[in-house]
Every structure is written in structure tokens, then in C-alpha cells.
Scaffold this active site. Structure first.
Site, PDB file in Angstrom:
ATOM      1  N   GLN A 100       0.847  -1.197   0.000  1.00 55.55           N
ATOM      2  CA  GLN A 100       0.000   0.000   0.000  1.00 55.55           C
ATOM      3  C   GLN A 100       0.882   1.246   0.000  1.00 55.55           C
ATOM      4  O   GLN A 100       1.747   1.403   0.860  1.00 55.55           O
ATOM      5  CB  GLN A 100      -0.909   0.011   1.225  1.00 55.55           C
ATOM      6  N   TYR A 180      -5.820  10.940   4.207  1.00 50.36           N
ATOM      7  CA  TYR A 180      -4.486  11.247   3.709  1.00 50.36           C
ATOM      8  C   TYR A 180      -4.609  11.974   2.363  1.00 50.36           C
ATOM      9  O   TYR A 180      -5.703  12.316   1.937  1.00 50.36           O
ATOM     10  CB  TYR A 180      -3.645   9.973   3.647  1.00 50.36           C
ATOM     11  N   ARG A 227      -7.804   1.783  -2.005  1.00 48.04           N
ATOM     12  CA  ARG A 227      -8.560   1.781  -0.746  1.00 48.04           C
ATOM     13  C   ARG A 227      -9.228   3.137  -0.542  1.00 48.04           C
ATOM     14  O   ARG A 227      -8.590   4.179  -0.715  1.00 48.04           O
ATOM     15  CB  ARG A 227      -7.638   1.487   0.435  1.00 48.04           C
ATOM     16  N   GLY A 320      -7.821  -6.606  10.335  1.00 51.23           N
ATOM     17  CA  GLY A 320      -6.639  -5.978  10.896  1.00 51.23           C
ATOM     18  C   GLY A 320      -6.381  -6.442  12.312  1.00 51.23           C
ATOM     19  O   GLY A 320      -5.468  -7.213  12.586  1.00 51.23           O
ATOM     20  N   ARG A 321      -7.220  -5.987  13.235  1.00 55.56           N
ATOM     21  CA  ARG A 321      -6.971  -6.256  14.654  1.00 55.56           C
ATOM     22  C   ARG A 321      -6.922  -7.753  14.966  1.00 55.56           C
ATOM     23  O   ARG A 321      -6.008  -8.215  15.663  1.00 55.56           O
ATOM     24  CB  ARG A 321      -8.049  -5.556  15.494  1.00 55.56           C
TER      25      ARG A 321
END
Length: 375
Positions: A100, A180, A227, A320-321
């Protein structure tokens, strides 16, 4: 798990299951120089599976693109061997790995950008943070990119994509989410420009188009993903009509024939869940506008992942987590085995502890943990 564990063609590759490792900023590079560390290769290698997809944490494309001390980047030759080791570790277990690519934009600090002011589409004050040697600190005042500077930033994305290619990765993902730089151009809360990159959504997606085209010039469309985070709140981002904005984004990306669209559900903000019981909504309204594979991300467990794939709203689910603490997560989900709890305190930097030292499932270990014994 009848749907989650079936093959799926994603761009150039046929995956054997739909459980994806989501990109997570874990701040484990060697300083100075953002050198990918051996424990990062361990981490990604441990989570690789035959025919599975991993997306490597946001990799900054230049010094001014950096936001967090210790985060990944790929802009100098001293980083090459570390990234090759990570790609090799994933491939050794039969997995596929995308890198990414990210530019932090206004979410930064002069200590991270080499002393220059962070950049953004427009100057819109916000209460963001960056991570420096002093911990999380308020972001430095940012400035608006001059229109003549934009091609140079696009070129930095292209060069980073080429570096990822040369290091042995299988593709790249453009980070257009979480407030971002790419996201800052897309959403009208942060893009107040009046030139060819601002105003109507057709202009606000121009920077997205140009960066996607730069990545495709290196990889081809079938090895590029994007994404996005419709209605996301990370980074003080906002849009006056997110459903219309991101439906248009999805249609634009569909026209390129990219490998996948990766969607963060609005119930997630960074590493926090905002709304535990909120059903997935973003992928539902994007599906009519994007004909390729959709990866859903944000707050899923095994059952909800199976349900969204079965519904057809998404084709794959990124974790993810749960993946952070369960290196063999696909195996555990398939067999409905208990999950090791994640350790939030280790998310943002540290060493191997609660990062690359989580064991794969073992009945002996699990029984010992349940009884409080040491295996």
C-alpha cells in the site's frame, strides 16, 4: 464459512480464500532510514497462507509524505533488501502480497517531512496529529500544493510503485482513504481549490485518476488496488455528500479495470470501532458502481465476514486487529476456533512482543491458557 473459503479471482491472481490481511501502521521499521526490520518479515511471513492476500501497511513514497516515526516507507536504496525479505517471506508460504502506497498530506509534522511544511489540496485548519520522537503531537501547519507541483507528487507514486515491483511484490494498493492526501483531494471538506483539481467531483478525482494511472503504468490495472473510506472520520475528513462522491469514485475506478476496490466501513475510525452494531453500508451503495472485486474492511468477525460475502455486497474481507494477534486467522475462522485477543497497546510501535510472537493455534496451548497453566 461456505462462501469465505472459496476461490476468487482478484485481478491477475486467483486466491484460494477471501480472508485478507488489512494494512496496519505498526511502526516497526529500523531508525533512522525507515528500514524494514527482520521482525516485519517475520510478521508478514507468519500471516501468509496458500493463495491468501496480504496488503502491507501504508508505505510513504517520499520524505515529505511521511506522517509517523517508525512507519514504513520506500524511497531509497537502503530499504530494498528489507522489502525483498518481506515479499519472500509471504511467497514462501504461497501467499500474495500488495504494497500500500501513501502520502500523508496535511497529517504530518516538520520533524517527519524533512523540515518542510506538510502539503494538502487546500489550507483547511484541523486538529490532526503526527508521531515524532516526542510521541503524538499536533500536526504542523500545512500549505496548499501549487498546481505545478502535483505532477512531481504523482511521479513519486510511480517511482515507489516501480520499487515495489523490483522488490518482488505482487501488486500495489493506492491509499485513498483515512484523510491522507488522495482522500483530501476527493472530499470537499478538505478540497477548496478553484482550479482543475477542485470544485465539482470530476475535478476533485483528478489527482486520484493521475495517481492510479501512474501505478497502472508500472503494474498494469490487474495488479493495482485502491482503498477508500466513505464517511470516514480519521484525519478530520468530511464531504457534503459522501454517497454521491464515492459512488462517482467507484465508477471512475471501475473504468480502469483495477484488481479490486478496498472499502473501509464508516463504523471504523483508524484502529477504533465507532459503532459496534452498525451494519455495513458503504459496500452496499458502491456495489452497483463497481463491477470488480470489492474488499470490505472494518469491524468484521468470521460470521459477519461470511454473511457479507454470501450477500454479494463484498467479495473478500480484510481483517486488521484480529489478524494482528492470530497469525493463522484463516485457519481459525475456517474451523471456528477461538481467537487470541489483540493487544491494543502494541499497535503503535514496540518490539516483537505482541507483534510477531503470537503463536498459531494449538489445542495444548489453548487449554493451558483457559486453565491458567503454563504449557
Amino acid at each position: 464459512m461456505a462462501h469465505l473459503f472459496t476461490p476468487k479471482k482478484v485481478g491477475a491472481y486467483t486466491l484460494t480464500h477471501r480472508v485478507v490481511l488489512a494494512p496496519m501502521t505498526r511502526l516497526r521499521t529500523i531508525q533512522p532510514g525507515d528500514i524494514p526490520s527482520p521482525m516485519m518479515a517475520d510478521f508478514y511471513g507468519q500471516r501468509a497462507s496458500q493463495g491468501g492476500l496480504e496488503i502491507v501497511e501504508g508505505v510513504s513514497i517520499s520524505v515529505p509524505a511521511r506522517s509517523y516515526l517508525g512507519a514504513a516507507s520506500f524511497y531509497h536504496d537502503g530499504q530494498v533488501e528489507g522489502w525483498k525479505a518481506i515479499a519472500n517471506a509471504v511467497h514462501a508460504s504461497g501467499g500474495r502480497v500488495f504494497m500500500q502506497l501513501i502520502h500523508g498530506g496535511r497529517q504530518s509534522h516538520v520533524e517527519m517531512t524533512g523540515g518542510v511544511a506538510p502539503v494538502a489540496p487546500s489550507v483547511v485548519p484541523f486538529e490532526g496529529v503526527a508521531l515524532t520522537k516526542d510521541g503524538f503531537v499536533p500536526a504542523s501547519p500545512h500549505r496548499a500544493l501549487g498546481i505545478e507541483e502535483i505532477p512531481g507528487v504523482v511521479e513519486e507514486f510511480r517511482v515507489a510503485a516501480q520499487r515495489a515491483h523490483d522488490a518482488g511484490f505482487d501488486g500495489v494498493e493506492l491509499h485513498g482513504a483515512n484523510g491522507y492526501l488522495v482522500d483530501q483531494f476527493i472530499q470537499d471538506g478538505t478540497n477548496r481549490r478553484t482550479d482543475a483539481y477542485g470544485g465539482p467531483i470530476e475535478n476533485r478525482v483528478r489527482f486520484l485518476r493521475e495517481t492510479v494511472e501512474a501505478l497502472i503504468s508500472v503494474w498494469g490495472a490487474e495488479r493495482v488496488g485502491v482503498r477508500i473510506s466513505p464517511s470516514g472520520e480519521w484525519g478530520g475528513i468530511s464531504d457534503s455528500n459522501p454517497e454521491a462522491t464515492f459512488s462517482h469514485v467507484a465508477s471512475v475506478l471501475d473504468g480502469y479495470g483495477i484488481a479490486y476496490l478496498h472499502v473501509i466501513e464508516p463504523r471504523i475510525k483508524g484502529d477504533d470501532t465507532l459503532h459496534d452494531d452498525h451494519p455495513p453500508v458503504a459496500v452496499k451503495y458502491l456495489r452497483p458502481h463497481f463491477s470488480g472485486p470489492i474488499i470490505a474492511a472494518g469491524g468484521f468477525d468470521g460470521d459477519s465476514a461470511e454473511a457479507i460475502v454470501a450477500s454479494g455486497d463484498a467479495d473478500l474481507v480484510a481483517f486488521g486487529r484480529h489478524f494482528s494477534s492470530n497469525p493463522d486467522l484463516p485457519y481459525r475462522l475456517l474451523h471456528k476456533l477461538p481467537l487470541t485477543p489483540y493487544v491494543r497497546a502494541a499497535f503503535w510501535g514496540g518490539d516483537e512482543k505482541h507483534y510477531s510472537d503470537f503463536p498459531a493455534y494449538s489445542p495444548t496451548v489453548e487449554t493451558a491458557e483457559e486453565t491458567g497453566e503454563t504449557a
